[in-house]
Design a protein around this motif. Structure first.
Motif, PDB file in Angstrom:
ATOM      1  N   ARG A 175      31.301 107.293 -29.439  1.00 21.76           N
ATOM      2  CA  ARG A 175      31.285 105.923 -28.894  1.00 21.76           C
ATOM      3  C   ARG A 175      32.710 105.344 -28.898  1.00 21.76           C
ATOM      4  O   ARG A 175      33.145 104.735 -27.924  1.00 21.76           O
ATOM      5  CB  ARG A 175      30.347 105.050 -29.724  1.00 21.76           C
ATOM      6  N   SER A 186      32.347 100.841 -42.019  1.00 27.63           N
ATOM      7  CA  SER A 186      32.864 102.025 -41.331  1.00 27.63           C
ATOM      8  C   SER A 186      32.275 103.290 -41.942  1.00 27.63           C
ATOM      9  O   SER A 186      32.654 104.390 -41.589  1.00 27.63           O
ATOM     10  CB  SER A 186      34.391 102.063 -41.450  1.00 27.63           C
ATOM     11  N   GLU A 219      34.716  98.726 -35.596  1.00 31.69           N
ATOM     12  CA  GLU A 219      34.695  98.168 -34.234  1.00 31.69           C
ATOM     13  C   GLU A 219      34.835  96.655 -34.250  1.00 31.69           C
ATOM     14  O   GLU A 219      33.984  95.915 -33.757  1.00 31.69           O
ATOM     15  CB  GLU A 219      33.426  98.604 -33.497  1.00 31.69           C
ATOM     16  N   ASN A 272      29.115 108.099 -33.598  1.00 36.33           N
ATOM     17  CA  ASN A 272      29.993 106.926 -33.681  1.00 36.33           C
ATOM     18  C   ASN A 272      31.354 107.244 -33.073  1.00 36.33           C
ATOM     19  O   ASN A 272      31.900 106.469 -32.300  1.00 36.33           O
ATOM     20  CB  ASN A 272      30.178 106.484 -35.136  1.00 36.33           C
ATOM     21  N   GLU A 288      29.470 106.108 -42.812  1.00 34.28           N
ATOM     22  CA  GLU A 288      28.252 106.762 -42.332  1.00 34.28           C
ATOM     23  C   GLU A 288      28.270 108.190 -42.858  1.00 34.28           C
ATOM     24  O   GLU A 288      29.023 109.028 -42.374  1.00 34.28           O
ATOM     25  CB  GLU A 288      28.205 106.741 -40.800  1.00 34.28           C
TER      26      GLU A 288
END
Lengths: 178, 360, 254
Positions: free
Chosen positions: B233, B219, B100, B230, B221
């Motif tokens: 989102r 980035s 992001e 994520n 996870e």
């Protein structure tokens, strides 16, 4: 008023820079302008051409199928572009690289022996400016004054001392077609 | 004459606009037909004036990862390349999207696939608008048609990238990169101060000073439940972009019987074809999507509701046509005219193709 | 007696560095990473660089380094840490920027980034954990895997005719004028840990001071990947790894 111009020849003959100076001159005269080169390896000795459009109104396509004016500096370019000059248009060519002359009768064809004039002037770099002078004499789309101001803008400061020689070449070109 | 009106190539306009916008860093690698971006920046030496960092990297892979690093710090950073180089960058672009981060990537497209040609093309439409790299992400994709837009979209691209914390791409082609025309450069403004960056980008990796807790740009996870969140989102951000940021221009659409949809410099070629067609009594309108993602589906559908057919003109084998077909749901004929491999059709060729496709 | 009471008696001789998070590490028991993480934490604290340090984490076993050391981090794509570090440092040279990479990251997929960042003399420190194997993905051959060494992808031992030679990359970096300090350390004994810490400190200070690229290779064990006990792995490293990768300064800091 819109002028759609193709300038075509070998890389190294000053095709792109002639177009560039014309474009800068149009900028000086507050005209709309596009300068669209055929780019890439052509710039180093193959055939090169540039489309320059000058207009009082906004310009749509920078790529054209027909032209008001063609400035032709070699046989390949003549073969390619002669048929794309609009009826009533203008074709300027340098005979030194031409074996088969233009045959169109519905357009104005003007031979400008810029090569010979260049040799006489002893300024090989003035070649394209002689042709530009001839073009401006035949189609007064921008004034010589705008061209000189355009040159100043187009050339880096360290080359400004070349402007008088360029002006002489421009004027020689104008004389050739008077 | 206004001093600010300049004559320059699209590639040069990008470089000048970047300096004036207050871009913090440019990282790139030479490739035709966009090398003038890096060349102009190196010649302008903005590190002496605005403090902008300019670096020729060892590869496009390195360039995009420099952009990733720079973007992590909240800096306004960018790169530019052309198609093969952009392919090399795809991994990094995916990381930037997933972390992001805001960034600007310029693709001055040349003909592919493979090493292809150095001549103009639009054959990276799919790559730019449908992902390109791995994973569910999007870029905001801006398609300039003029040198003026090359300059303007630098600022617009960064504004959108920072607003949504997502990378933006200027998807240009060799024509608009290499052609010269008049441009009014945006007013010069200073780069943001470290305080302004910290305020605008509280997530930025700048060292913990004044913050107490650490920031991490990542980035990764491994907990799938969190990774799904994520992704949700990211998708909410994309939905918001779709709602707010669709941009397009229409020409002669009020009374048109047919429609051409084209983007970038090809739209200008089509405009001339349309002007000629109108002289012949054929009423064609033009839609030029400016954002290729988000794509103006609804807007095209609306205009298409009163036409007999659509021609999509592209420098590729038929890519944007898929989005146009989605927009109009096969309710009318949608044809494609494309040239490939670096060939650019002229206005007459487009008009002839149009007549042939619609039997006129 | 609880912890506080023990400390009150004046017997506390050692503690976790303040910048290390109080959480379980995912590293295997006996792994060198934990020790190097501790040294990095101590050095940052001792140099007072907590607020201006940015670490660049790799892909590999140390991918989650940012979970353990309490400074700002960027998690890079595989092999790209030196490129990421380049931009982070250049955009604000007052930062102390270090990369932390394994042998696959630094010397295989990221060789170009490593060499070019060092050749540009980027003012960063590179920590290079060389254990001759890919730990994270399950013990495959690394560029630094020794000849004859068995891994998941060289089950009969590395053959140079098939797999090429072990890549000794640190001496390559030492040749580059962009590097200011190149050293090879280990962390398998108390003495070597102390020496390694001094090297990291020197490298971080050099990176902060803008002296060029500082490289610290830490020849390490991977007892899981090597399929040995931690103690046996240390012995094996001394006997084999140190022969191929001898310890010491390859380019002392001037």
């Amino acid at each position: 008023m819109t002028q759609e111009i193709i300038i075509a020849g070998f890389g190294g003959q000053g095709v792109l820079s002639m177009g560039k100076i014309l474009a800068y001159a149009a900028l000086m005269d507050d005209k709309e302008v596009t300068w669209m080169p055929s780019y890439g390896p052509e710039q180093r000795g193959g055939t090169a051409n540039v489309t320059v459009i000058l207009s009082d109104t906004s310009i749509s396509s920078p790529v054209l199928d027909t032209y008001d004016i063609a400035v032709i500096l070699n046989q390949q370019s003549l073969d390619k572009f002669e048929s794309h000059v609009k009826p009533g248009g203008l074709l300027i060519y340098d005979p030194s690289g031409i074996h088969h002359r233009p045959t169109r009768t519905d357009i104005t064809v003007v031979e400008v022996d810029a090569m010979t004039a260049t040799i006489e002037m002893g300024n090989p770099k003035g070649y394209n400016m002689i042709l530009l002078g001839a073009l401006l004499q035949l189609r007064g789309m921008v004034g010589i004054d705008a061209v000189l101001r355009g040159l100043k803008k187009a050339l880096p400061e360290r080359h400004h001392h070349l402007i008088p020689a360029n002006e002489a070449a421009l004027r020689r070109g104008m004389e050739l077609v008077k | 004459m206004n001093e600010e009106v300049r004559l320059m190539k699209g590639n040069e306009a990008i470089a000048h606009a970047a300096i004036r916008y207050g871009v913090d860093g440019y990282f790139g690698y030479p490739i035709t037909p966009q090398s003038e971006v890096l060349e102009t920046l190196e010649a302008e030496m903005p590190w002496e004036t605005t403090g902008m960092v300019v670096l020729q990297a060892e590869s496009e892979v390195s360039s995009i990862n420099m952009v990733y690093g720079g973007a992590s710090t909240g800096a306004a950073v960018m790169t530019s390349s052309s198609s093969p180089g952009i392919s090399l960058m795809q991994e990094g672009i995916s990381y930037i999207a997933a972390a992001e981060l805001p960034a600007l990537i310029v693709n001055v497209m040349r003909g592919g696939p493979g090493l292809g040609t150095i001549h103009p093309s639009q054959s990276d439409y799919f790559q730019a608008t449908k992902g390109g790299g791995h994973g569910d992400y999007h870029l905001i994709v801006l398609a300039p048609a003029t040198v003026q837009e090359m300059a303007d979209f630098v600022g617009l691209g960064f504004d959108l990238a920072f607003k949504y914390r997502t990378p933006a791409m200027i998807l240009a082609d060799g024509i608009v990169g290499q052609m010269m025309e008049k441009v009014v450069l945006p007013p010069a403004r200073p780069r943001r101060t470290p305080e302004e960056v910290a305020k605008q980008c509280p997530w930025a990796v700048t060292g913990k000073k004044g913050r107490g807790h650490r920031n991490v740009a990542t980035s990764l996870e491994l907990d799938s439940a969190i990774m799904e969140k994520n992704n949700e989102r990211f998708q909410r951000t994309y939905d918001e972009i779709k709602r707010n940021e669709v941009r397009y221009k229409t020409y002669y659409t009020d009374d048109c019987d047919y429609l051409i949809v084209a983007f970038g410099s090809v739209a200008r070629i089509c405009l001339k074809s349309i002007e000629e067609a109108r002289k012949q009594g054929i009423k064609i309108g033009l839609v030029r999507p400016i954002t290729l993602w988000p794509f103006p589906y609804d807007e095209i559908a609306e205009i298409a509701s009163h036409v007999k057919g659509i021609l999509v003109v592209e420098l590729n084998a038929g890519q944007m046509i898929e989005d146009v077909r989605l927009a109009v749901s096969h309710s009318l004929p949608v044809h494609h005219f494309g040239r490939m491999g670096g060939i650019v059709p002229n206005p007459l060729e487009v008009l002839n193709a149009f007549k042939q496709k619609f039997g006129l | 007696m609880n912890q506080d009471e023990i400390i009150k008696q004046g017997t506390k001789v050692y503690s976790r560095p303040r910048l290390m998070d109080d959480r379980n590490m995912h590293y295997c028991p006996g792994c060198s990473h934990g020790v190097v993480h501790k040294l990095v934490s101590e050095v940052i604290e001792e140099l007072g660089l907590e607020d201006k340090t940015i670490g660049i984490a790799p892909v590999g076993c140390a991918v989650f380094a940012y979970h353990y050391i309490d400074v700002d981090w960027v998690e890079a794509a595989h092999g790209r840490a030196p490129a990421v570090a380049t931009a982070v440092k250049r955009l604000d040279p007052s930062r102390m920027v270090f990369t932390y990479q394994g042998d696959g990251d630094l010397a295989a997929i990221g060789t170009a980034e490593t060499i070019h960042a060092a050749n540009r003399g980027e003012n960063i420190a590179m920590i290079f954990i060389n254990n001759g194997i890919y730990g994270m993905t399950g013990g495959q051959m690394a560029p630094t895997t020794l000849e004859g060494m068995k891994t998941a992808t060289t089950p009969y031992g590395r053959r140079v005719d098939l797999n090429g030679y072990p890549l000794n990359i640190t001496p390559l970096l030492a040749q580059l004028p962009g590097t200011c300090y190149v050293t090879r350390q280990s962390v398998h004994t108390a003495a070597s840990v102390r020496k390694c810490k001094a090297a990291i400190k020197k490298a971080f200070q050099a990176a902060l001071d803008g002296r060029g690229t500082a490289v610290i290779e830490v020849v390490s064990t991977c007892n899981s990947g090597w399929k040995m006990s931690p103690a046996k792995a240390n012995e094996w490293m001394e006997e084999n790894m140190f022969k191929a990768y001898p310890l010491g300064d390859l380019k002392p800091l001037e």
